[in-house]
Design an enzyme around this catalytic site. Structure first.
Site, PDB file in Angstrom:
ATOM      1  N   LYS A  13     104.145  13.806   3.825  1.00 32.83           N
ATOM      2  CA  LYS A  13     104.687  13.206   2.605  1.00 32.83           C
ATOM      3  C   LYS A  13     105.012  14.291   1.592  1.00 32.83           C
ATOM      4  O   LYS A  13     104.380  15.349   1.597  1.00 32.83           O
ATOM      5  CB  LYS A  13     103.718  12.175   2.019  1.00 32.83           C
ATOM      6  CG  LYS A  13     102.483  12.777   1.356  1.00 32.83           C
ATOM      7  CD  LYS A  13     101.659  11.708   0.669  1.00 32.83           C
ATOM      8  CE  LYS A  13     100.354  12.257   0.110  1.00 32.83           C
ATOM      9  NZ  LYS A  13     100.494  12.899  -1.197  1.00 32.83           N
TER      10      LYS A  13
ATOM     11  N   HIS B 289      96.062  23.995  11.441  1.00 39.09           N
ATOM     12  CA  HIS B 289      97.229  24.891  11.431  1.00 39.09           C
ATOM     13  C   HIS B 289      96.792  26.357  11.463  1.00 39.09           C
ATOM     14  O   HIS B 289      97.351  27.164  12.190  1.00 39.09           O
ATOM     15  CB  HIS B 289      98.106  24.636  10.201  1.00 39.09           C
ATOM     16  CG  HIS B 289      99.142  23.583  10.423  1.00 39.09           C
ATOM     17  ND1 HIS B 289      98.830  22.254  10.506  1.00 39.09           N
ATOM     18  CD2 HIS B 289     100.486  23.672  10.610  1.00 39.09           C
ATOM     19  CE1 HIS B 289      99.940  21.567  10.718  1.00 39.09           C
ATOM     20  NE2 HIS B 289     100.961  22.401  10.784  1.00 39.09           N
TER      21      HIS B 289
END
Lengths: 175, 279
Positions: free
Chosen positions: A98, A37
């Site tokens: 999650k 990222h």
């Protein structure tokens, strides 16, 4: 409600998702976690089209010979909350991970008509069986954190946050 | 004096490290099954069912239970009358290196807080040793993932906050962690000692036998009450709501300074990977 979708995922498709819905994804999805990222947000020409793309937060175990991938469950998404925002602005449509995420992330997700799905954490063996192929397409030096292009079939997720403010998670304010 | 060859330790630990990454122990699985029956909502039930299906697949030895195969933690008990052929650290790290390679496990250890270069073989392990009478060797090992470890805390409370202060800290910690540490969790609590001792006994607590019985009646009562209160929070499997947030609460304690009440809360996710090796 159940949705079976094929990537890329359109804005209209995301608008039909509601928190708690089952979503089975097929087609190409891309892996990226913390370090990928960091690089993607300044990478002007990534090796895949971010528009309507699906990013899966995962760092798989090494594949055994003959298998496309090893154990491949989701990692905690909150670490990517701020880093995901510039990618959503560039067209990223779906994120799979999650756990819950920040208020800022949710606001930006809604503004950009993106969606956050969860796969069941700690079920990497089960989820690996839905991954048909895997190849590294960017940042190979990151090892397990490199960007992989995965081809998945009926990859099972739940809608965690929808664009109408709905959430799958237990209500912190109510408790 | 009993001489123990390095190879004996390496072989046994390597086997145990691989095994724990593919198989959950039966008593934990039995509790997960009961938890599923106890849930009302379909969503909560289906998440526990996926966790149960996952361990069935992992058991065949092809895919580890979880992709985060953790950092290895070792509690070693070494008899006074044991002479080790090689330093324990070197035998343990050889075992880790071989297990993570041969077991197709993810190498998740980096060398430095900022450089963050992968050490490529998941070493070093985190090793705690205790000297005990006799000529035996015992290892309790765990593969500890970051999801649950990152939600763990140590807090130095003031003694006068008492039982209620401890309870509040534990319940708030689990509530705030929500689905992040992958519930259903095991909550290991260390009360007393000092900063590092509390953390150490909290980690030992998550490795206790699920069916053991706390011999200290005050702590036993606190374990039971916290178990109820944590499950009443409604966090549920993976944070989606439900009756099962924790599978067990285990508390260890140690004497402490008159002015201190250290509390460590170590969280273990549902991929509860641990083994015991006796040589």
């Amino acid at each position: 409600m159940k949705h079976s979708v094929v990537t890329p995922i359109s804005r209209e498709m995301v608008e039909s998702f509601r928190a708690g819905d089952r979503v089975y994804i097929s087609g190409k999805i891309y892996t990226a976690r913390d370090q990928a990222h960091l690089r993607l947000i300044t990478d002007e020409a990534p090796n895949f089209d971010l528009q309507d793309a699906v990013i899966y937060y995962v760092g798989p175990t090494p594949p055994r010979p003959g298998n496309p991938i090893g154990s491949s469950g989701p990692t905690s998404s909150y670490r990517m909350d701020n880093l995901a925002i510039p990618l959503m602005k560039r067209g990223l449509r779906v994120m799979i991970g999650k756990g819950d995420r920040s208020k800022l992330f949710i606001e930006e997700m809604i503004n950009n008509r993106a969606v956050y799905l969860i796969a069941t954490g700690g079920t990497g063996a089960l989820l690996a069986s839905c991954i048909k192929s895997s190849r590294v397409i960017m940042y190979e030096d990151l090892g397990t954190e490199a960007v992989h292009e995965l081809i998945v079939e009926n990859f099972p997720c739940f809608v965690a946050y929808d664009i109408f403010g709905g959430s799958i998670f237990f209500d912190k304010d109510k408790s | 004096m009993r001489l123990v060859q390095s190879k004996t330790i390496v072989d046994a630990l390597k086997k145990a490290i691989i095994k724990m990454n593919y198989e959950l122990d039966n008593s934990f699985v039995a509790r997960l099954r009961r938890a599923k029956e106890n849930e009302d909502k379909d969503l909560s039930k289906s998440i526990i069912q996926e966790i149960l299906d996952n361990q069935e697949i992992a058991k065949h030895g092809e895919y580890p239970l979880c992709q985060d195969t953790g950092i290895v933690v070792v509690f070693a008990e070494i008899g006074f009358d044991v002479k080790l052929q090689e330093p324990l650290e070197s035998s343990v790290n050889t075992a880790v290196s071989l297990a993570y390679k041969e077991g197709f496990l993810r190498k998740s250890v980096v060398n430095h807080p900022f450089d963050r270069k992968n050490t490529q073989d998941n070493t070093p392990a985190i090793i705690h040793t205790k000297l005990v009478p006799g000529d035996g060797l015992k290892f309790k090992i765990a593969a500890k993932g970051a999801g649950s470890e990152n939600m763990s805390v140590v807090k130095m409370l003031t003694p006068t906050v008492g039982v209620e202060g401890v309870k509040k800290l534990v319940v708030d910690t689990i509530f705030n962690a929500g689905g992040k540490p992958c519930p259903p969790i095991i909550v290991g609590i260390g009360l007393g000692g000092n900063l590092e001792k509390s953390a150490l006994i909290a980690k030992e607590a998550i490795l206790r036998d699920l069916d053991d019985y706390n011999p200290d009646p005050v702590l036993k009562k606190l374990e039971d009450e916290l178990y109820e209160e944590i499950n009443a929070l409604g966090v549920g499997p993976m944070g989606v709501g439900g009756k099962t947030t924790c599978i067990a609460v285990k508390i260890n304690s140690y004497p402490m300074h008159i002015a201190s009440l250290p509390v460590a809360i170590n969280i273990q996710c549902h991929a509860n990977r641990h083994e015991e090796v006796i040589l």
